[in-house]
Design an enzyme around this catalytic site. Structure first.
Site, short mmCIF file in Angstrom:
data_model
loop_
_atom_site.label_atom_id
_atom_site.label_comp_id
_atom_site.label_asym_id
_atom_site.label_seq_id
_atom_site.Cartn_x
_atom_site.Cartn_y
_atom_site.Cartn_z
N HIS A 182 21.35 85.39 46.27
CA HIS A 182 20.74 84.10 46.58
C HIS A 182 19.58 84.27 47.56
O HIS A 182 18.67 83.44 47.61
CB HIS A 182 21.76 83.14 47.17
N ASP A 251 21.58 84.49 35.52
CA ASP A 251 22.07 83.81 36.70
C ASP A 251 20.95 82.86 37.14
O ASP A 251 19.84 82.89 36.58
CB ASP A 251 22.41 84.83 37.79
#
Length: 294
Positions: A182, A251
């Site tokens: 992230h 993702d």
């Protein structure tokens, strides 16, 4: 049809979202806590999405693993345990753990189906390694390939029995990551021989209908591009060595592990061999850009 799964800003669609989704016709949608206030509200939202497209077979997805990765939360929805709970039980009673994982996934799936959700990004088949970042951590179903595959199969079966499609993730393996994707891109320097064990749970469950890539750079396979953006990794490892031939999603394409604009990343991912881009944050400019470029 735009090969993307888009996010939504709130509990109901805005006028701009409704108009854009009708025109762009994305593959589907992903929901977060910001979209989930009550069962009636959420069912109305998912019904609204289907009305826009005029089809029941629409991907309406969510990350609902249990533990810290959950979008549907108590007291409206049940508390579900993380993967580590099933892994711990497996150490004592493997058959009981497999049945518990299957039953737990069916219960979770019934909650999702009740509110019109058709896809759950679950189970993670990553094998955590000592010293790795805890982005996987207690989400893992264990560190032994056979165990992870057995529990992963049980979860896929449990979800399917409730009418929900599961998704194996994060191919070709997120267990060696030293950082959180992230925030930044991890570089994995393990050899191809060492990485072979990471592939085993995915190879065992290669017949899963949906799979998700991870944003990690594997120097043994491609020293320049992370898996999501690497035609070599997708062709030779995910499609080749693993043998996965289902629908391959990225993702979240907005993660800081990747560079360039979100539309640029999306174009590169599709060019590398991903089938669908996952774009979670409902930023209209990014979604429009993806629809224009992809």
């Amino acid at each position: 049809m735009t090969p993307a799964i888009f996010g939504i800003t709130g509990a109901t669609l805005t006028a701009d979202e409704r108009a854009f989704f009708a025109e762009a016709d994305p593959v589907g949608y992903i929901l977060f806590g910001r979209n989930c206030e009550s069962k009636d509200q959420l069912r109305a939202l998912t019904d609204d999405l289907r009305t826009i497209h005029g089809r029941e077979r629409l991907i309406v997805s969510i990350d609902q693993e249990g533990g810290r990765v959950r979008r549907l939360k108590p007291p409206v929805w049940l508390e579900h345990p993380p993967g580590a709970a099933y892994a711990a039980l497996y150490e004592v009673a493997p058959i009981s753990a497999i049945e518990a994982a299957r039953t737990g996934a069916e219960l979770l799936g019934r909650e999702l189906a009740e509110v019109g959700i058709t896809v759950d990004y679950h189970p993670p088949l990553d094998l955590p390694q000592p010293g790795a970042h805890d982005v996987i951590g207690d989400r893992a179903l264990g560190s032994v390939p056979m165990q992870v595959a057995a529990l992963g199969r049980a979860i896929l079966d449990g979800l399917a029995s409730a009418g929900v499609v599961g998704c194996i993730k994060h191919m070709p393996g997120h267990g060696r990551s030293a950082t959180d994707t992230h925030k930044e891109m991890p570089t994995v320097t393990a050899s191809a021989e060492e990485l072979a064990s990471d592939l085993e749970p995915f190879r065992t469950l290669k017949d899963a209908p949906l799979g998700m890539t991870g944003h990690l750079l594997f120097t043994a396979w491609d020293a320049k591009s992370p898996a999501t953006l690497s035609s070599t990794v997708i062709r030779d490892i995910i499609r080749g060595a693993i043998g996965f031939d289902g629908l391959l999603l990225t993702d979240d394409i907005d993660m800081e592990a990747l560079s360039g604009s979100v539309p640029e990343r999306s174009e590169r991912a599709l060019g590398a061999g991903c089938d669908v881009v996952l774009n979670c944050w409902a930023k209209m400019d990014d979604m429009v850009g993806i629809a224009q470029r992809c």
